[in-house]
Motif scaffolding. Sequence first.
Motif, PDB file in Angstrom:
ATOM      1  N   ALA A 154     -22.820 -40.967  18.465  1.00 16.88           N
ATOM      2  CA  ALA A 154     -22.206 -40.872  19.790  1.00 16.88           C
ATOM      3  C   ALA A 154     -22.352 -39.476  20.374  1.00 16.88           C
ATOM      4  N   LEU A 155     -22.141 -38.463  19.551  1.00 17.16           N
ATOM      5  CA  LEU A 155     -22.245 -37.088  20.044  1.00 17.16           C
ATOM      6  C   LEU A 155     -23.683 -36.744  20.421  1.00 17.16           C
ATOM      7  N   ALA A 156     -24.648 -37.166  19.599  1.00 17.00           N
ATOM      8  CA  ALA A 156     -26.051 -36.876  19.897  1.00 17.00           C
ATOM      9  C   ALA A 156     -26.479 -37.545  21.199  1.00 17.00           C
ATOM     10  N   GLU A 157     -26.037 -38.786  21.404  1.00 17.29           N
ATOM     11  CA  GLU A 157     -26.370 -39.491  22.637  1.00 17.29           C
ATOM     12  C   GLU A 157     -25.737 -38.813  23.846  1.00 17.29           C
ATOM     13  N   GLN A 158     -24.482 -38.401  23.715  1.00 17.53           N
ATOM     14  CA  GLN A 158     -23.790 -37.756  24.823  1.00 17.53           C
ATOM     15  C   GLN A 158     -24.453 -36.424  25.202  1.00 17.53           C
ATOM     16  N   LEU A 159     -24.896 -35.686  24.188  1.00 15.29           N
ATOM     17  CA  LEU A 159     -25.522 -34.390  24.427  1.00 15.29           C
ATOM     18  C   LEU A 159     -27.009 -34.513  24.751  1.00 15.29           C
ATOM     19  N   GLY A 160     -27.588 -35.666  24.466  1.00 16.93           N
ATOM     20  CA  GLY A 160     -29.005 -35.869  24.738  1.00 16.93           C
ATOM     21  C   GLY A 160     -29.919 -35.107  23.799  1.00 16.93           C
ATOM     22  N   VAL A 161     -29.518 -35.033  22.518  1.00 19.07           N
ATOM     23  CA  VAL A 161     -30.323 -34.310  21.526  1.00 19.07           C
ATOM     24  C   VAL A 161     -30.528 -35.194  20.296  1.00 19.07           C
ATOM     25  N   ALA A 162     -31.462 -34.778  19.462  1.00 22.87           N
ATOM     26  CA  ALA A 162     -31.706 -35.495  18.215  1.00 22.87           C
ATOM     27  C   ALA A 162     -30.545 -35.259  17.253  1.00 22.87           C
ATOM     28  N   ARG A 163     -30.329 -36.221  16.370  1.00 21.68           N
ATOM     29  CA  ARG A 163     -29.234 -36.087  15.409  1.00 21.68           C
ATOM     30  C   ARG A 163     -29.443 -34.883  14.485  1.00 21.68           C
ATOM     31  N   SER A 164     -30.697 -34.540  14.207  1.00 19.17           N
ATOM     32  CA  SER A 164     -30.965 -33.375  13.351  1.00 19.17           C
ATOM     33  C   SER A 164     -30.482 -32.089  14.023  1.00 19.17           C
ATOM     34  N   THR A 165     -30.674 -32.002  15.348  1.00 21.15           N
ATOM     35  CA  THR A 165     -30.205 -30.834  16.095  1.00 21.15           C
ATOM     36  C   THR A 165     -28.686 -30.803  16.130  1.00 21.15           C
ATOM     37  N   LEU A 166     -28.087 -31.965  16.370  1.00 22.64           N
ATOM     38  CA  LEU A 166     -26.625 -32.057  16.365  1.00 22.64           C
ATOM     39  C   LEU A 166     -26.073 -31.634  15.012  1.00 22.64           C
ATOM     40  N   ARG A 167     -26.709 -32.092  13.949  1.00 18.22           N
ATOM     41  CA  ARG A 167     -26.227 -31.805  12.609  1.00 18.22           C
ATOM     42  C   ARG A 167     -26.268 -30.300  12.313  1.00 18.22           C
ATOM     43  N   MET A 168     -27.277 -29.610  12.839  1.00 18.94           N
ATOM     44  CA  MET A 168     -27.341 -28.166  12.645  1.00 18.94           C
ATOM     45  C   MET A 168     -26.168 -27.481  13.338  1.00 18.94           C
ATOM     46  N   GLY A 169     -25.807 -27.983  14.531  1.00 19.73           N
ATOM     47  CA  GLY A 169     -24.651 -27.434  15.227  1.00 19.73           C
ATOM     48  C   GLY A 169     -23.369 -27.670  14.454  1.00 19.73           C
ATOM     49  N   LEU A 170     -23.212 -28.867  13.908  1.00 17.92           N
ATOM     50  CA  LEU A 170     -22.023 -29.183  13.129  1.00 17.92           C
ATOM     51  C   LEU A 170     -21.946 -28.327  11.869  1.00 17.92           C
TER      52      LEU A 170
END
Length: 228
Positions: free
Chosen positions: A41-57
């Motif tokens: 859900a967060l990756a879709e909302q931000l419009g980024v790949a899950r790998s990029t989201l995971r690095m932020g987390l």
Amino acid sequence: MTISKLRPVTRQSTEAIVTENLRDYILSGEVEPGGRLTEIALAEQLGVARSTLRMGLQRLAVEGIVVQIPYTGWQVASLSPQDVWEIWTLRGSLESLASRLAAARTEPEVRARLDSAIEGLLSACKSGDLRAMTDADFALHRAIVESSGHQRLASQYRVVEQQVRLFIATSNKHVAAGPDDIIAQHEPLIAALRAQDPEAAARAAWEHDETEGARLTRWLEQQTEAVD
């Protein structure tokens, strides 16, 4: 013409932007401590790949405001009474010293920085907007640290400042009795800074952190009792 005061323009990476957006979202109080964070859900909302989201987390996990639960996912860090005690005592030690040093400084730019942060908090409280009040609350404490002129102190504060923001956000949302209460919490510290009284400023900073730590601890204990 002098350009020495111009700061270089920096280009942020996608990871840095994602991390900043996630941090602001979490510390706005939109998600309660212990709340689940869903990667898809967060990756879709931000419009980024899950790998990029995971690095932020993962970056926020290092900062101490999210945790990764094995086989479950991510959640906002929960504050226990022990966490609150550790944060307020560490914060109180750093902010007490910073307040003593900041109150003693007379440079016009330092006084202007402190005055601006104080007025920012008062203005945010007048607006009644919780997120604005919480942002301005932290901004005042950050301004005090920056005004201390103590670079090593400021460096140590940066290590825990996101946990301090989580502390403030939780306290302002669940413990504070509205804008007037938030102003009252800071009045002794503000008065000491304006009076340029180092000892009173140091004492007020410690007492502010101690009092709010005790209030947040009581609230957390009440939540535990309600569940039991």
